[in-house]
Structures are given as C-alpha cells and as structure tokens.
Design a protein around this motif. Structure first.
Motif, short mmCIF file in Angstrom:
data_model
loop_
_atom_site.label_atom_id
_atom_site.label_comp_id
_atom_site.label_asym_id
_atom_site.label_seq_id
_atom_site.Cartn_x
_atom_site.Cartn_y
_atom_site.Cartn_z
N VAL A 1 0.87 -1.18 0.00
CA VAL A 1 0.00 0.00 0.00
C VAL A 1 0.90 1.22 0.00
O VAL A 1 1.73 1.41 0.90
CB VAL A 1 -0.93 0.02 1.22
N PRO B 1 2.45 5.01 0.29
CA PRO B 1 2.27 6.10 1.26
C PRO B 1 1.50 7.25 0.63
O PRO B 1 1.43 7.37 -0.60
CB PRO B 1 3.70 6.51 1.61
N VAL C 1 -1.02 -1.15 -4.44
CA VAL C 1 -2.32 -0.59 -4.08
C VAL C 1 -2.14 0.90 -3.81
O VAL C 1 -1.35 1.30 -2.95
CB VAL C 1 -2.91 -1.30 -2.84
N ASN D 1 -3.98 3.24 -2.44
CA ASN D 1 -4.30 3.72 -1.09
C ASN D 1 -5.02 2.63 -0.32
O ASN D 1 -5.52 1.65 -0.88
CB ASN D 1 -5.13 5.01 -1.13
N LYS D 2 -5.11 2.83 0.98
CA LYS D 2 -5.62 1.78 1.87
C LYS D 2 -7.08 1.45 1.60
O LYS D 2 -7.53 0.33 1.85
CB LYS D 2 -5.42 2.21 3.33
N LYS D 3 -7.85 2.41 1.10
CA LYS D 3 -9.26 2.16 0.83
C LYS D 3 -9.46 1.08 -0.22
O LYS D 3 -10.54 0.47 -0.29
CB LYS D 3 -9.94 3.46 0.37
N LEU E 1 -7.70 -1.68 -0.42
CA LEU E 1 -7.17 -2.96 0.07
C LEU E 1 -8.31 -3.94 0.30
O LEU E 1 -8.79 -4.13 1.42
CB LEU E 1 -6.36 -2.73 1.35
N ASP F 1 -10.52 -7.57 0.36
CA ASP F 1 -10.28 -8.88 0.98
C ASP F 1 -9.59 -9.83 0.01
O ASP F 1 -8.77 -10.66 0.43
CB ASP F 1 -11.61 -9.50 1.43
N ARG G 1 -5.94 -9.40 0.28
CA ARG G 1 -5.40 -9.99 1.51
C ARG G 1 -5.33 -11.51 1.40
O ARG G 1 -4.39 -12.15 1.90
CB ARG G 1 -6.28 -9.60 2.70
N VAL H 1 1.00 -8.29 3.43
CA VAL H 1 0.42 -6.99 3.09
C VAL H 1 1.16 -5.94 3.90
O VAL H 1 1.17 -6.00 5.14
CB VAL H 1 -1.09 -6.94 3.38
N GLU I 1 2.00 -1.74 4.48
CA GLU I 1 1.74 -0.33 4.22
C GLU I 1 3.09 0.40 4.28
O GLU I 1 3.73 0.47 5.34
CB GLU I 1 0.78 0.24 5.25
#
Length: 657
Positions: free
Chosen positions: A55, A57, A117, A119-121, A123, A125, A128, A134, A136
């Motif tokens: 993910v 930054p 990815v 951004n985290k939004k 990410l 399932d 994962r 995974v 960040e």
C-alpha cells in the motif's frame, strides 16, 4: 509492462542494488526500492516465490513504485500469467479491483508477484487472501535518502542534508538531484529556491469540468485525462497519448488557465515556461537560450506526469520568415526546440502545450505529428460562457437574474477581465464587512456611456447594410443584426453593433463566393455613404475591421487562389506578408483597389435599389435593438411580393423588375 528474470539479487536491504544499473534509476524509484526491499529482502535472498501487496504512502508516485517493483523482480520476461513468470498487479481504483480479480485467482501459478495498491481504501479482501504479506509503506525518511544518495553515487549525506531531502516531495527532490549534477549544487538550489517555477504538486484551482467554454479544447482535455489515468495503470503506453497541442487566442482568453486546469484534471504537475523567459536567460545568447529551453524540458521530465506550458511561442519566430541577420539564430533555436519535442529524446509522461496570440507566426515544423500536433483556437467567451465564468467566481452569492445583468454588460470581456471584476467587487464588500451583492459587481464594471442618437442611427444603417446585402447575395447565411445604445468606458475597440453570419462548412469557395463576401464587408460603408453622404473611420484601422478584411481577401484572390490575372500563386496569408506583396509586386495594389471599388459600387447599387427596405428595417432596429435573419429576409420578400423587385435569381440575388 516488461519484467526481468533473476539477474543478481539485492545484497542487503539497506543497499539493495549491488550493480551499476541502479545508477540509472531516479531518486523516487530508489526510495521506492529501499522501502519495498525491506519487506521482501528475505524472499529475495532465498530466491523463493512470493506474492506481496504494497500500500503506497500518501502522495506516493505510483509510476516510481511500479518501476521499483519491476527492478526488484529482475528479469526480461513479458507480462504474463503463465506459470513461473513474474507479475505486477496495479490497483489504482475500483475498476482495477474488478478487472484484477481473475489475476488474483491465478497468482498461485506465478513465481513472484507484487500487488501495488494506491491507497488503503482499495485494500480489498481478495488482495489480503492472495498475498503472503500486506505492507503499508511509510513515506521516505532521512535515512532512506542517505541510502539512495549512496546508490546514486553521491557518497554520504550529512544529517541536515538528509533531513532537507526528506522534507521535500520525492518529485521536487528529483528535480534538483539528478545524475551529472554535484550533490552540493542540488542541495544549494533546494535551499535557494524554496518555491520554484515547477509545481511539484497538482496546482490549486478549478479542474476542466468546472470551467465554462473552451469548446473542443475542453473535450480533448477531458479525454486526455482518461488516457493519462489508463497510462498510470499500465493499460496503455505513452505512444497512445497525444504529445502536445497549440492553443491560440487573444490576450486574456484563458490559455494559461486552460493548461493549469488540464494539469489538475490529469492529476499531473505543471511547469510554466515562455519564449521570452528563455531569451532573457543569459542576455539572450544562443547557448544560454538553448540551455534554458532544455532545463524546462528537464524539469518537466523530472516532475512527470507533467503538463509543460510554453507561453508566447510565436516570439521564437519561424524559419520561413526572413529574420535578416538573426535568421541563423532563429533557425538554431527552432531546431533545438524540435529536438526537445521529439528527436532522440523520450518524452513519456510529459504533455507540451504551446500558447500564442498569433498562430500564423508559428513554424510549421512545430505543428507536425508527434509535436504540437493539434491546434485549438480559444476565442473570447460568448454570453453563455461569460455567465458560467461569473457563476464560478461568484459562487451562489447572486441569483441567476442578477448574474445575467452583469453578463449583458460584459460583452467582449475575457475570462481574466471577469475574474478581475469579481475580485474588485469582493474587495469592496469586504471593506464594508458584508457579503458580495449585485451593487458591488456593478460598481466594479467600467462606467456605462449612452451613445448619442445620431451615433446609434449611423451604426444601425451600417449594420443593416451588411445584413441586407448578405441576404441578397447569400455568400454566407445571415444569423442576426443588432446595435447597442450604451458602451463601457474602457480602452480599446468596442463593438457597438454587428451583423452575424454563419460560414457554410462545405460552400464552394469560388471567385464568385469571395466577391460576394467582399461586397458584404463593404456594404456597411456603402450604406453610410448612401444615407449620409460619406462614411466614418470605424471600418478600418484594426485587423478585424471591414476594409482591412476586404483588402486581405482581395489580395489573396489575386496571389493565393489564382483568381486574379495569373495562376502563379504564393503561400503567404499573414497581414504582414500580404502588405509586403502589395508594396513590392507591380500592379498588385492597383488590382486589389479595383476589385474593392467594384464590389463597393455593387453593394451600394443593391442598397439603393432596396432603399425602402433599409429605411423600414432601420426604424425597427432602432426600437428592437436586434433583428433576426428572418426579419430581414421577410422584409425583402414583402417588397418582392408587391412587384417592386423580382424573386430570387439563380445566384440568390434580388433584382428590380
């Protein structure tokens, strides 16, 4: 994207390169390699397979991380889901998630894979489930910059220098630090120029969707933004994206605003340059100017994806024009710019926009495919566009009815004029401690002056001359004719009336057609002379005046289109070149003058035949201020139906019985 088979694995996580090829990487890519290798260094060391999801930054350069992932996977195999291959899955938005699900299911067949990815939004399932790890990624630290500096051959950084670099965005630091420049010089520049001409973030302001007007240029810009997004995701190559465009239009029409809004819409950086800026570098010496040009392109390349605006492009000159003793200088400058635009130089990620008030002065070679390959003309905004611009700057402070009042008073204004007006109105309201009102905007408008009745009558006669002869000859269809009773107290030429015509796209451009157009252009002063005994100066003296346009058309008929006494033609079509030909070529000025006088008498004769129509429409126009093409056409047909003149002849003309 292409991938590389295992070559030589990174040796240590704090120095993850281990060969000379790493020196070719940019600073943002070095920093991405450092951060990612910390997570997967054990997998790389054991030569084992893995699937890892990174993910990025906040503010991370997706392209840099994508290049870093390719570097770490190390190989030359093409993108493939076949067993044993390396693979990179970019996830920039929800669409990538949907399209990437089949790839997620097949990752078990892949030897090594990196999922990036944005951004985290995003990410999901499924990511994962597919990934062994995974992670960040953090923003680059001062220590990361020390490692990157060593990898780029700069040696050890001092703590304060590393902290300075860590305080910059990766792109801004990359602009200053590059191969071939001493590190001390780069750091000195970062301290000396805390705010450079390069916008290392997306510039603030409206996006293209929020701007009114711009026509085809806006539609192109919105499509370009979609293409840049697809390029970021690795779905298309840069060769599938337009390389550059030329924007032309009068001062204040919004060329710079368009380029800046395009950068925002494309989520790209923005670099401003101008030919005058290049010429002023080093006193205008050729070597200094060429170096300044190259620096602008280097800045844009370091900040890619980037929009590079070259303002005042016409001041560079053209190799087709005689520049006297400066011709060699002009030729070398243009050749240098051509090399920067294409040549052997890669411009992936850089969109170049040239801006000019005088497109006819641009060297033709700059406008060929792969360079500034499209040309968009940006005119002064019409009434609807001005309303949109006022609404943008005013927000919801005024009602639609109030906005329309100020729009009607702003005819002929540019977007810059409107922005200045609203800024002054806001200042007035702010000083009085209240919200902006219609009175503030009205007070910021130049004072209105009422035209004397005698002037209004003259303008009405002039414009009706154009309209009536235009309908009689039908060179181009009439749209409307109008006059004003007020003007604003501003400098420059103001329109106090107008006859609007719509040029037919597929009309046969014969000598008869152009003779008709010249007659229509001269019909305004013909009507003045018929009704008042002479005509005034308003028909000449600026490029768009009736006599100026008619003179240029008549000259081009003689020397450009073969409608004169010779089939030998010239390519020149600028006012300056046409004027030179009239002065230098024997008999040309006399031939042009004869043609103008012939069409003037033709227009005057037609108006004299239809004097009653001219008088009737004059009375109506003074009352109604605007008449449609049907109003003029019906008035002429009514006279014809009473038997005073014949019906339309084969050329569309009306003649006396």
């Amino acid at each position: 994207m292409t991938f590389k088979k295992s070559r030589s694995l990174p040796k240590r996580y704090h120095d993850p390169y281990g060969d000379e090829e790493s020196n070719a990487l940019s600073l943002p890519t070095h920093l991405a390699v450092i951060a990612m290798s910390r997570v997967i260094r054990l997998f790389l060391k054991k030569r084992s397979g893995f699937v890892v999801a990174f993910v990025l930054p906040p503010g991370g350069d997706f392209n840099a991380y994508q290049r870093a992932a390719s570097f770490l996977l190390e190989g030359t195999l093409p993108l493939s889901l076949e067993e044993g291959y390396n693979y990179i899955v970019p996830v920039l938005d929800e669409n990538d998630l949907e399209e990437g699900f089949p790839a997620f299911r097949q990752l078990k067949r892949i030897r090594r894979a990196i999922i990036l990815v944005a951004n985290k939004k995003l990410l999901a399932d499924e990511i994962r489930l597919a990934a062994d790890i995974v992670a960040e990624l953090p923003s680059p630290s001062a220590g990361d910059h020390r490692i990157a500096a060593r990898a780029m051959g700069f040696g050890n950084l001092k703590d304060e220098d590393a902290s300075l670099l860590a305080s910059q965005t990766p792109v801004r630091a990359a602009i200053a630090i590059r191969q071939g420049r001493p590190l001390d010089a780069a750091l000195r520049r970062l301290r000396l120029y805390p705010n450079t001409g390069v916008s290392t973030n997306v510039p603030s302001g409206p996006a293209l969707q929020e701007l009114s007007g711009y026509g085809e240029a806006k539609a192109w810009g919105l499509e370009l933004a979609d293409d840049v997004e697809a390029w970021r995701a690795g779905k298309i190559g840069w060769n599938d994206i337009d390389r550059g465009v030329l924007l032309s239009g009068p001062p204040g029409s919004g060329k710079t605003s368009f380029a800046s809004a395009l950068a925002r819409t494309c989520k790209a950086n923005f670099v401003y340059a101008s030919a005058a800026q290049w010429q002023s570098s080093g006193g205008g010496y050729l070597g200094d100017m060429l170096a300044a040009m190259k620096k602008s392109f280097d800045d844009a390349e370091a900040a890619k994806p980037c929009v590079l605006l070259i303002d005042e492009l016409d001041s560079i000159g053209s190799r087709t024009e005689d520049a006297g003793r400066n011709s060699s200088y002009v030729r070398q400058v243009i050749n240098g710019l051509l090399e920067l635009l294409d040549g052997g130089r890669a411009r992936d990620g850089v969109i170049v926009i040239g801006a000019t008030n005088y497109p006819h002065l641009i060297d033709a070679a700059l406008l060929r495919s792969g360079r500034l390959e499209r040309h968009f003309e940006i005119g002064l905004p019409d009434e609807e566009t001005r309303a949109g611009i006022f609404r943008f700057y005013l927000g919801d402070r005024l009602s639609d009815e109030e906005v329309q009042i100020v729009v009607s008073a702003s005819e002929g204004w540019s977007g810059a004029d409107i922005e200045k007006c609203v800024r002054q109105a806001r200042r007035s309201a702010r000083r009085q401690g209240r919200e902006i009102t219609l009175s503030d905007v009205d007070g910021a408008l130049p004072p209105a002056l009422t035209l004397p009745i005698a002037m209004q009558r003259l303008v009405a006669v002039h414009e009706l001359g154009h309209a009536i002869v235009g309908v009689l000859l039908e060179a181009d269809p009439l749209v409307s004719v109008s006059i004003k009773n007020t003007v604003r107290e501003v400098a420059g030429v103001q329109a106090v009336g107008g006859a609007r015509f719509q040029e037919r796209m597929f009309a046969r451009k014969t000598s008869t057609y152009f003779q008709g157009r010249i007659a229509v252009l001269l019909a305004g002063i013909a009507a003045e002379e018929l009704m008042f005994g002479d005509f005034e100066t308003g028909a000449a003296g600026h490029p768009h005046a009736d006599l100026n346009q008619a003179t240029e058309l008549a000259t081009m008929m003689e020397i450009k289109w073969g409608f004169g006494g010779s089939f030998a033609v010239e390519l020149a079509d600028t006012p300056e070149r046409l004027s030179e030909f009239r002065s230098q070529r024997n008999g040309l000025r006399q031939a042009v003058d004869t043609m103008l006088k012939t069409q003037f008498e033709r227009a005057k004769s037609l108006l004299e035949e239809h004097r009653s129509v001219l008088l009737d429409l004059h009375e109506r126009l003074m009352k109604e201020r605007v008449l449609s093409a049907d109003d003029v056409r019906n008035a002429l047909q009514d006279v014809a139906s009473r038997g005073e003149i014949d019906c339309l002849d084969g050329l569309g003309g009306l003649r006396r019985a």
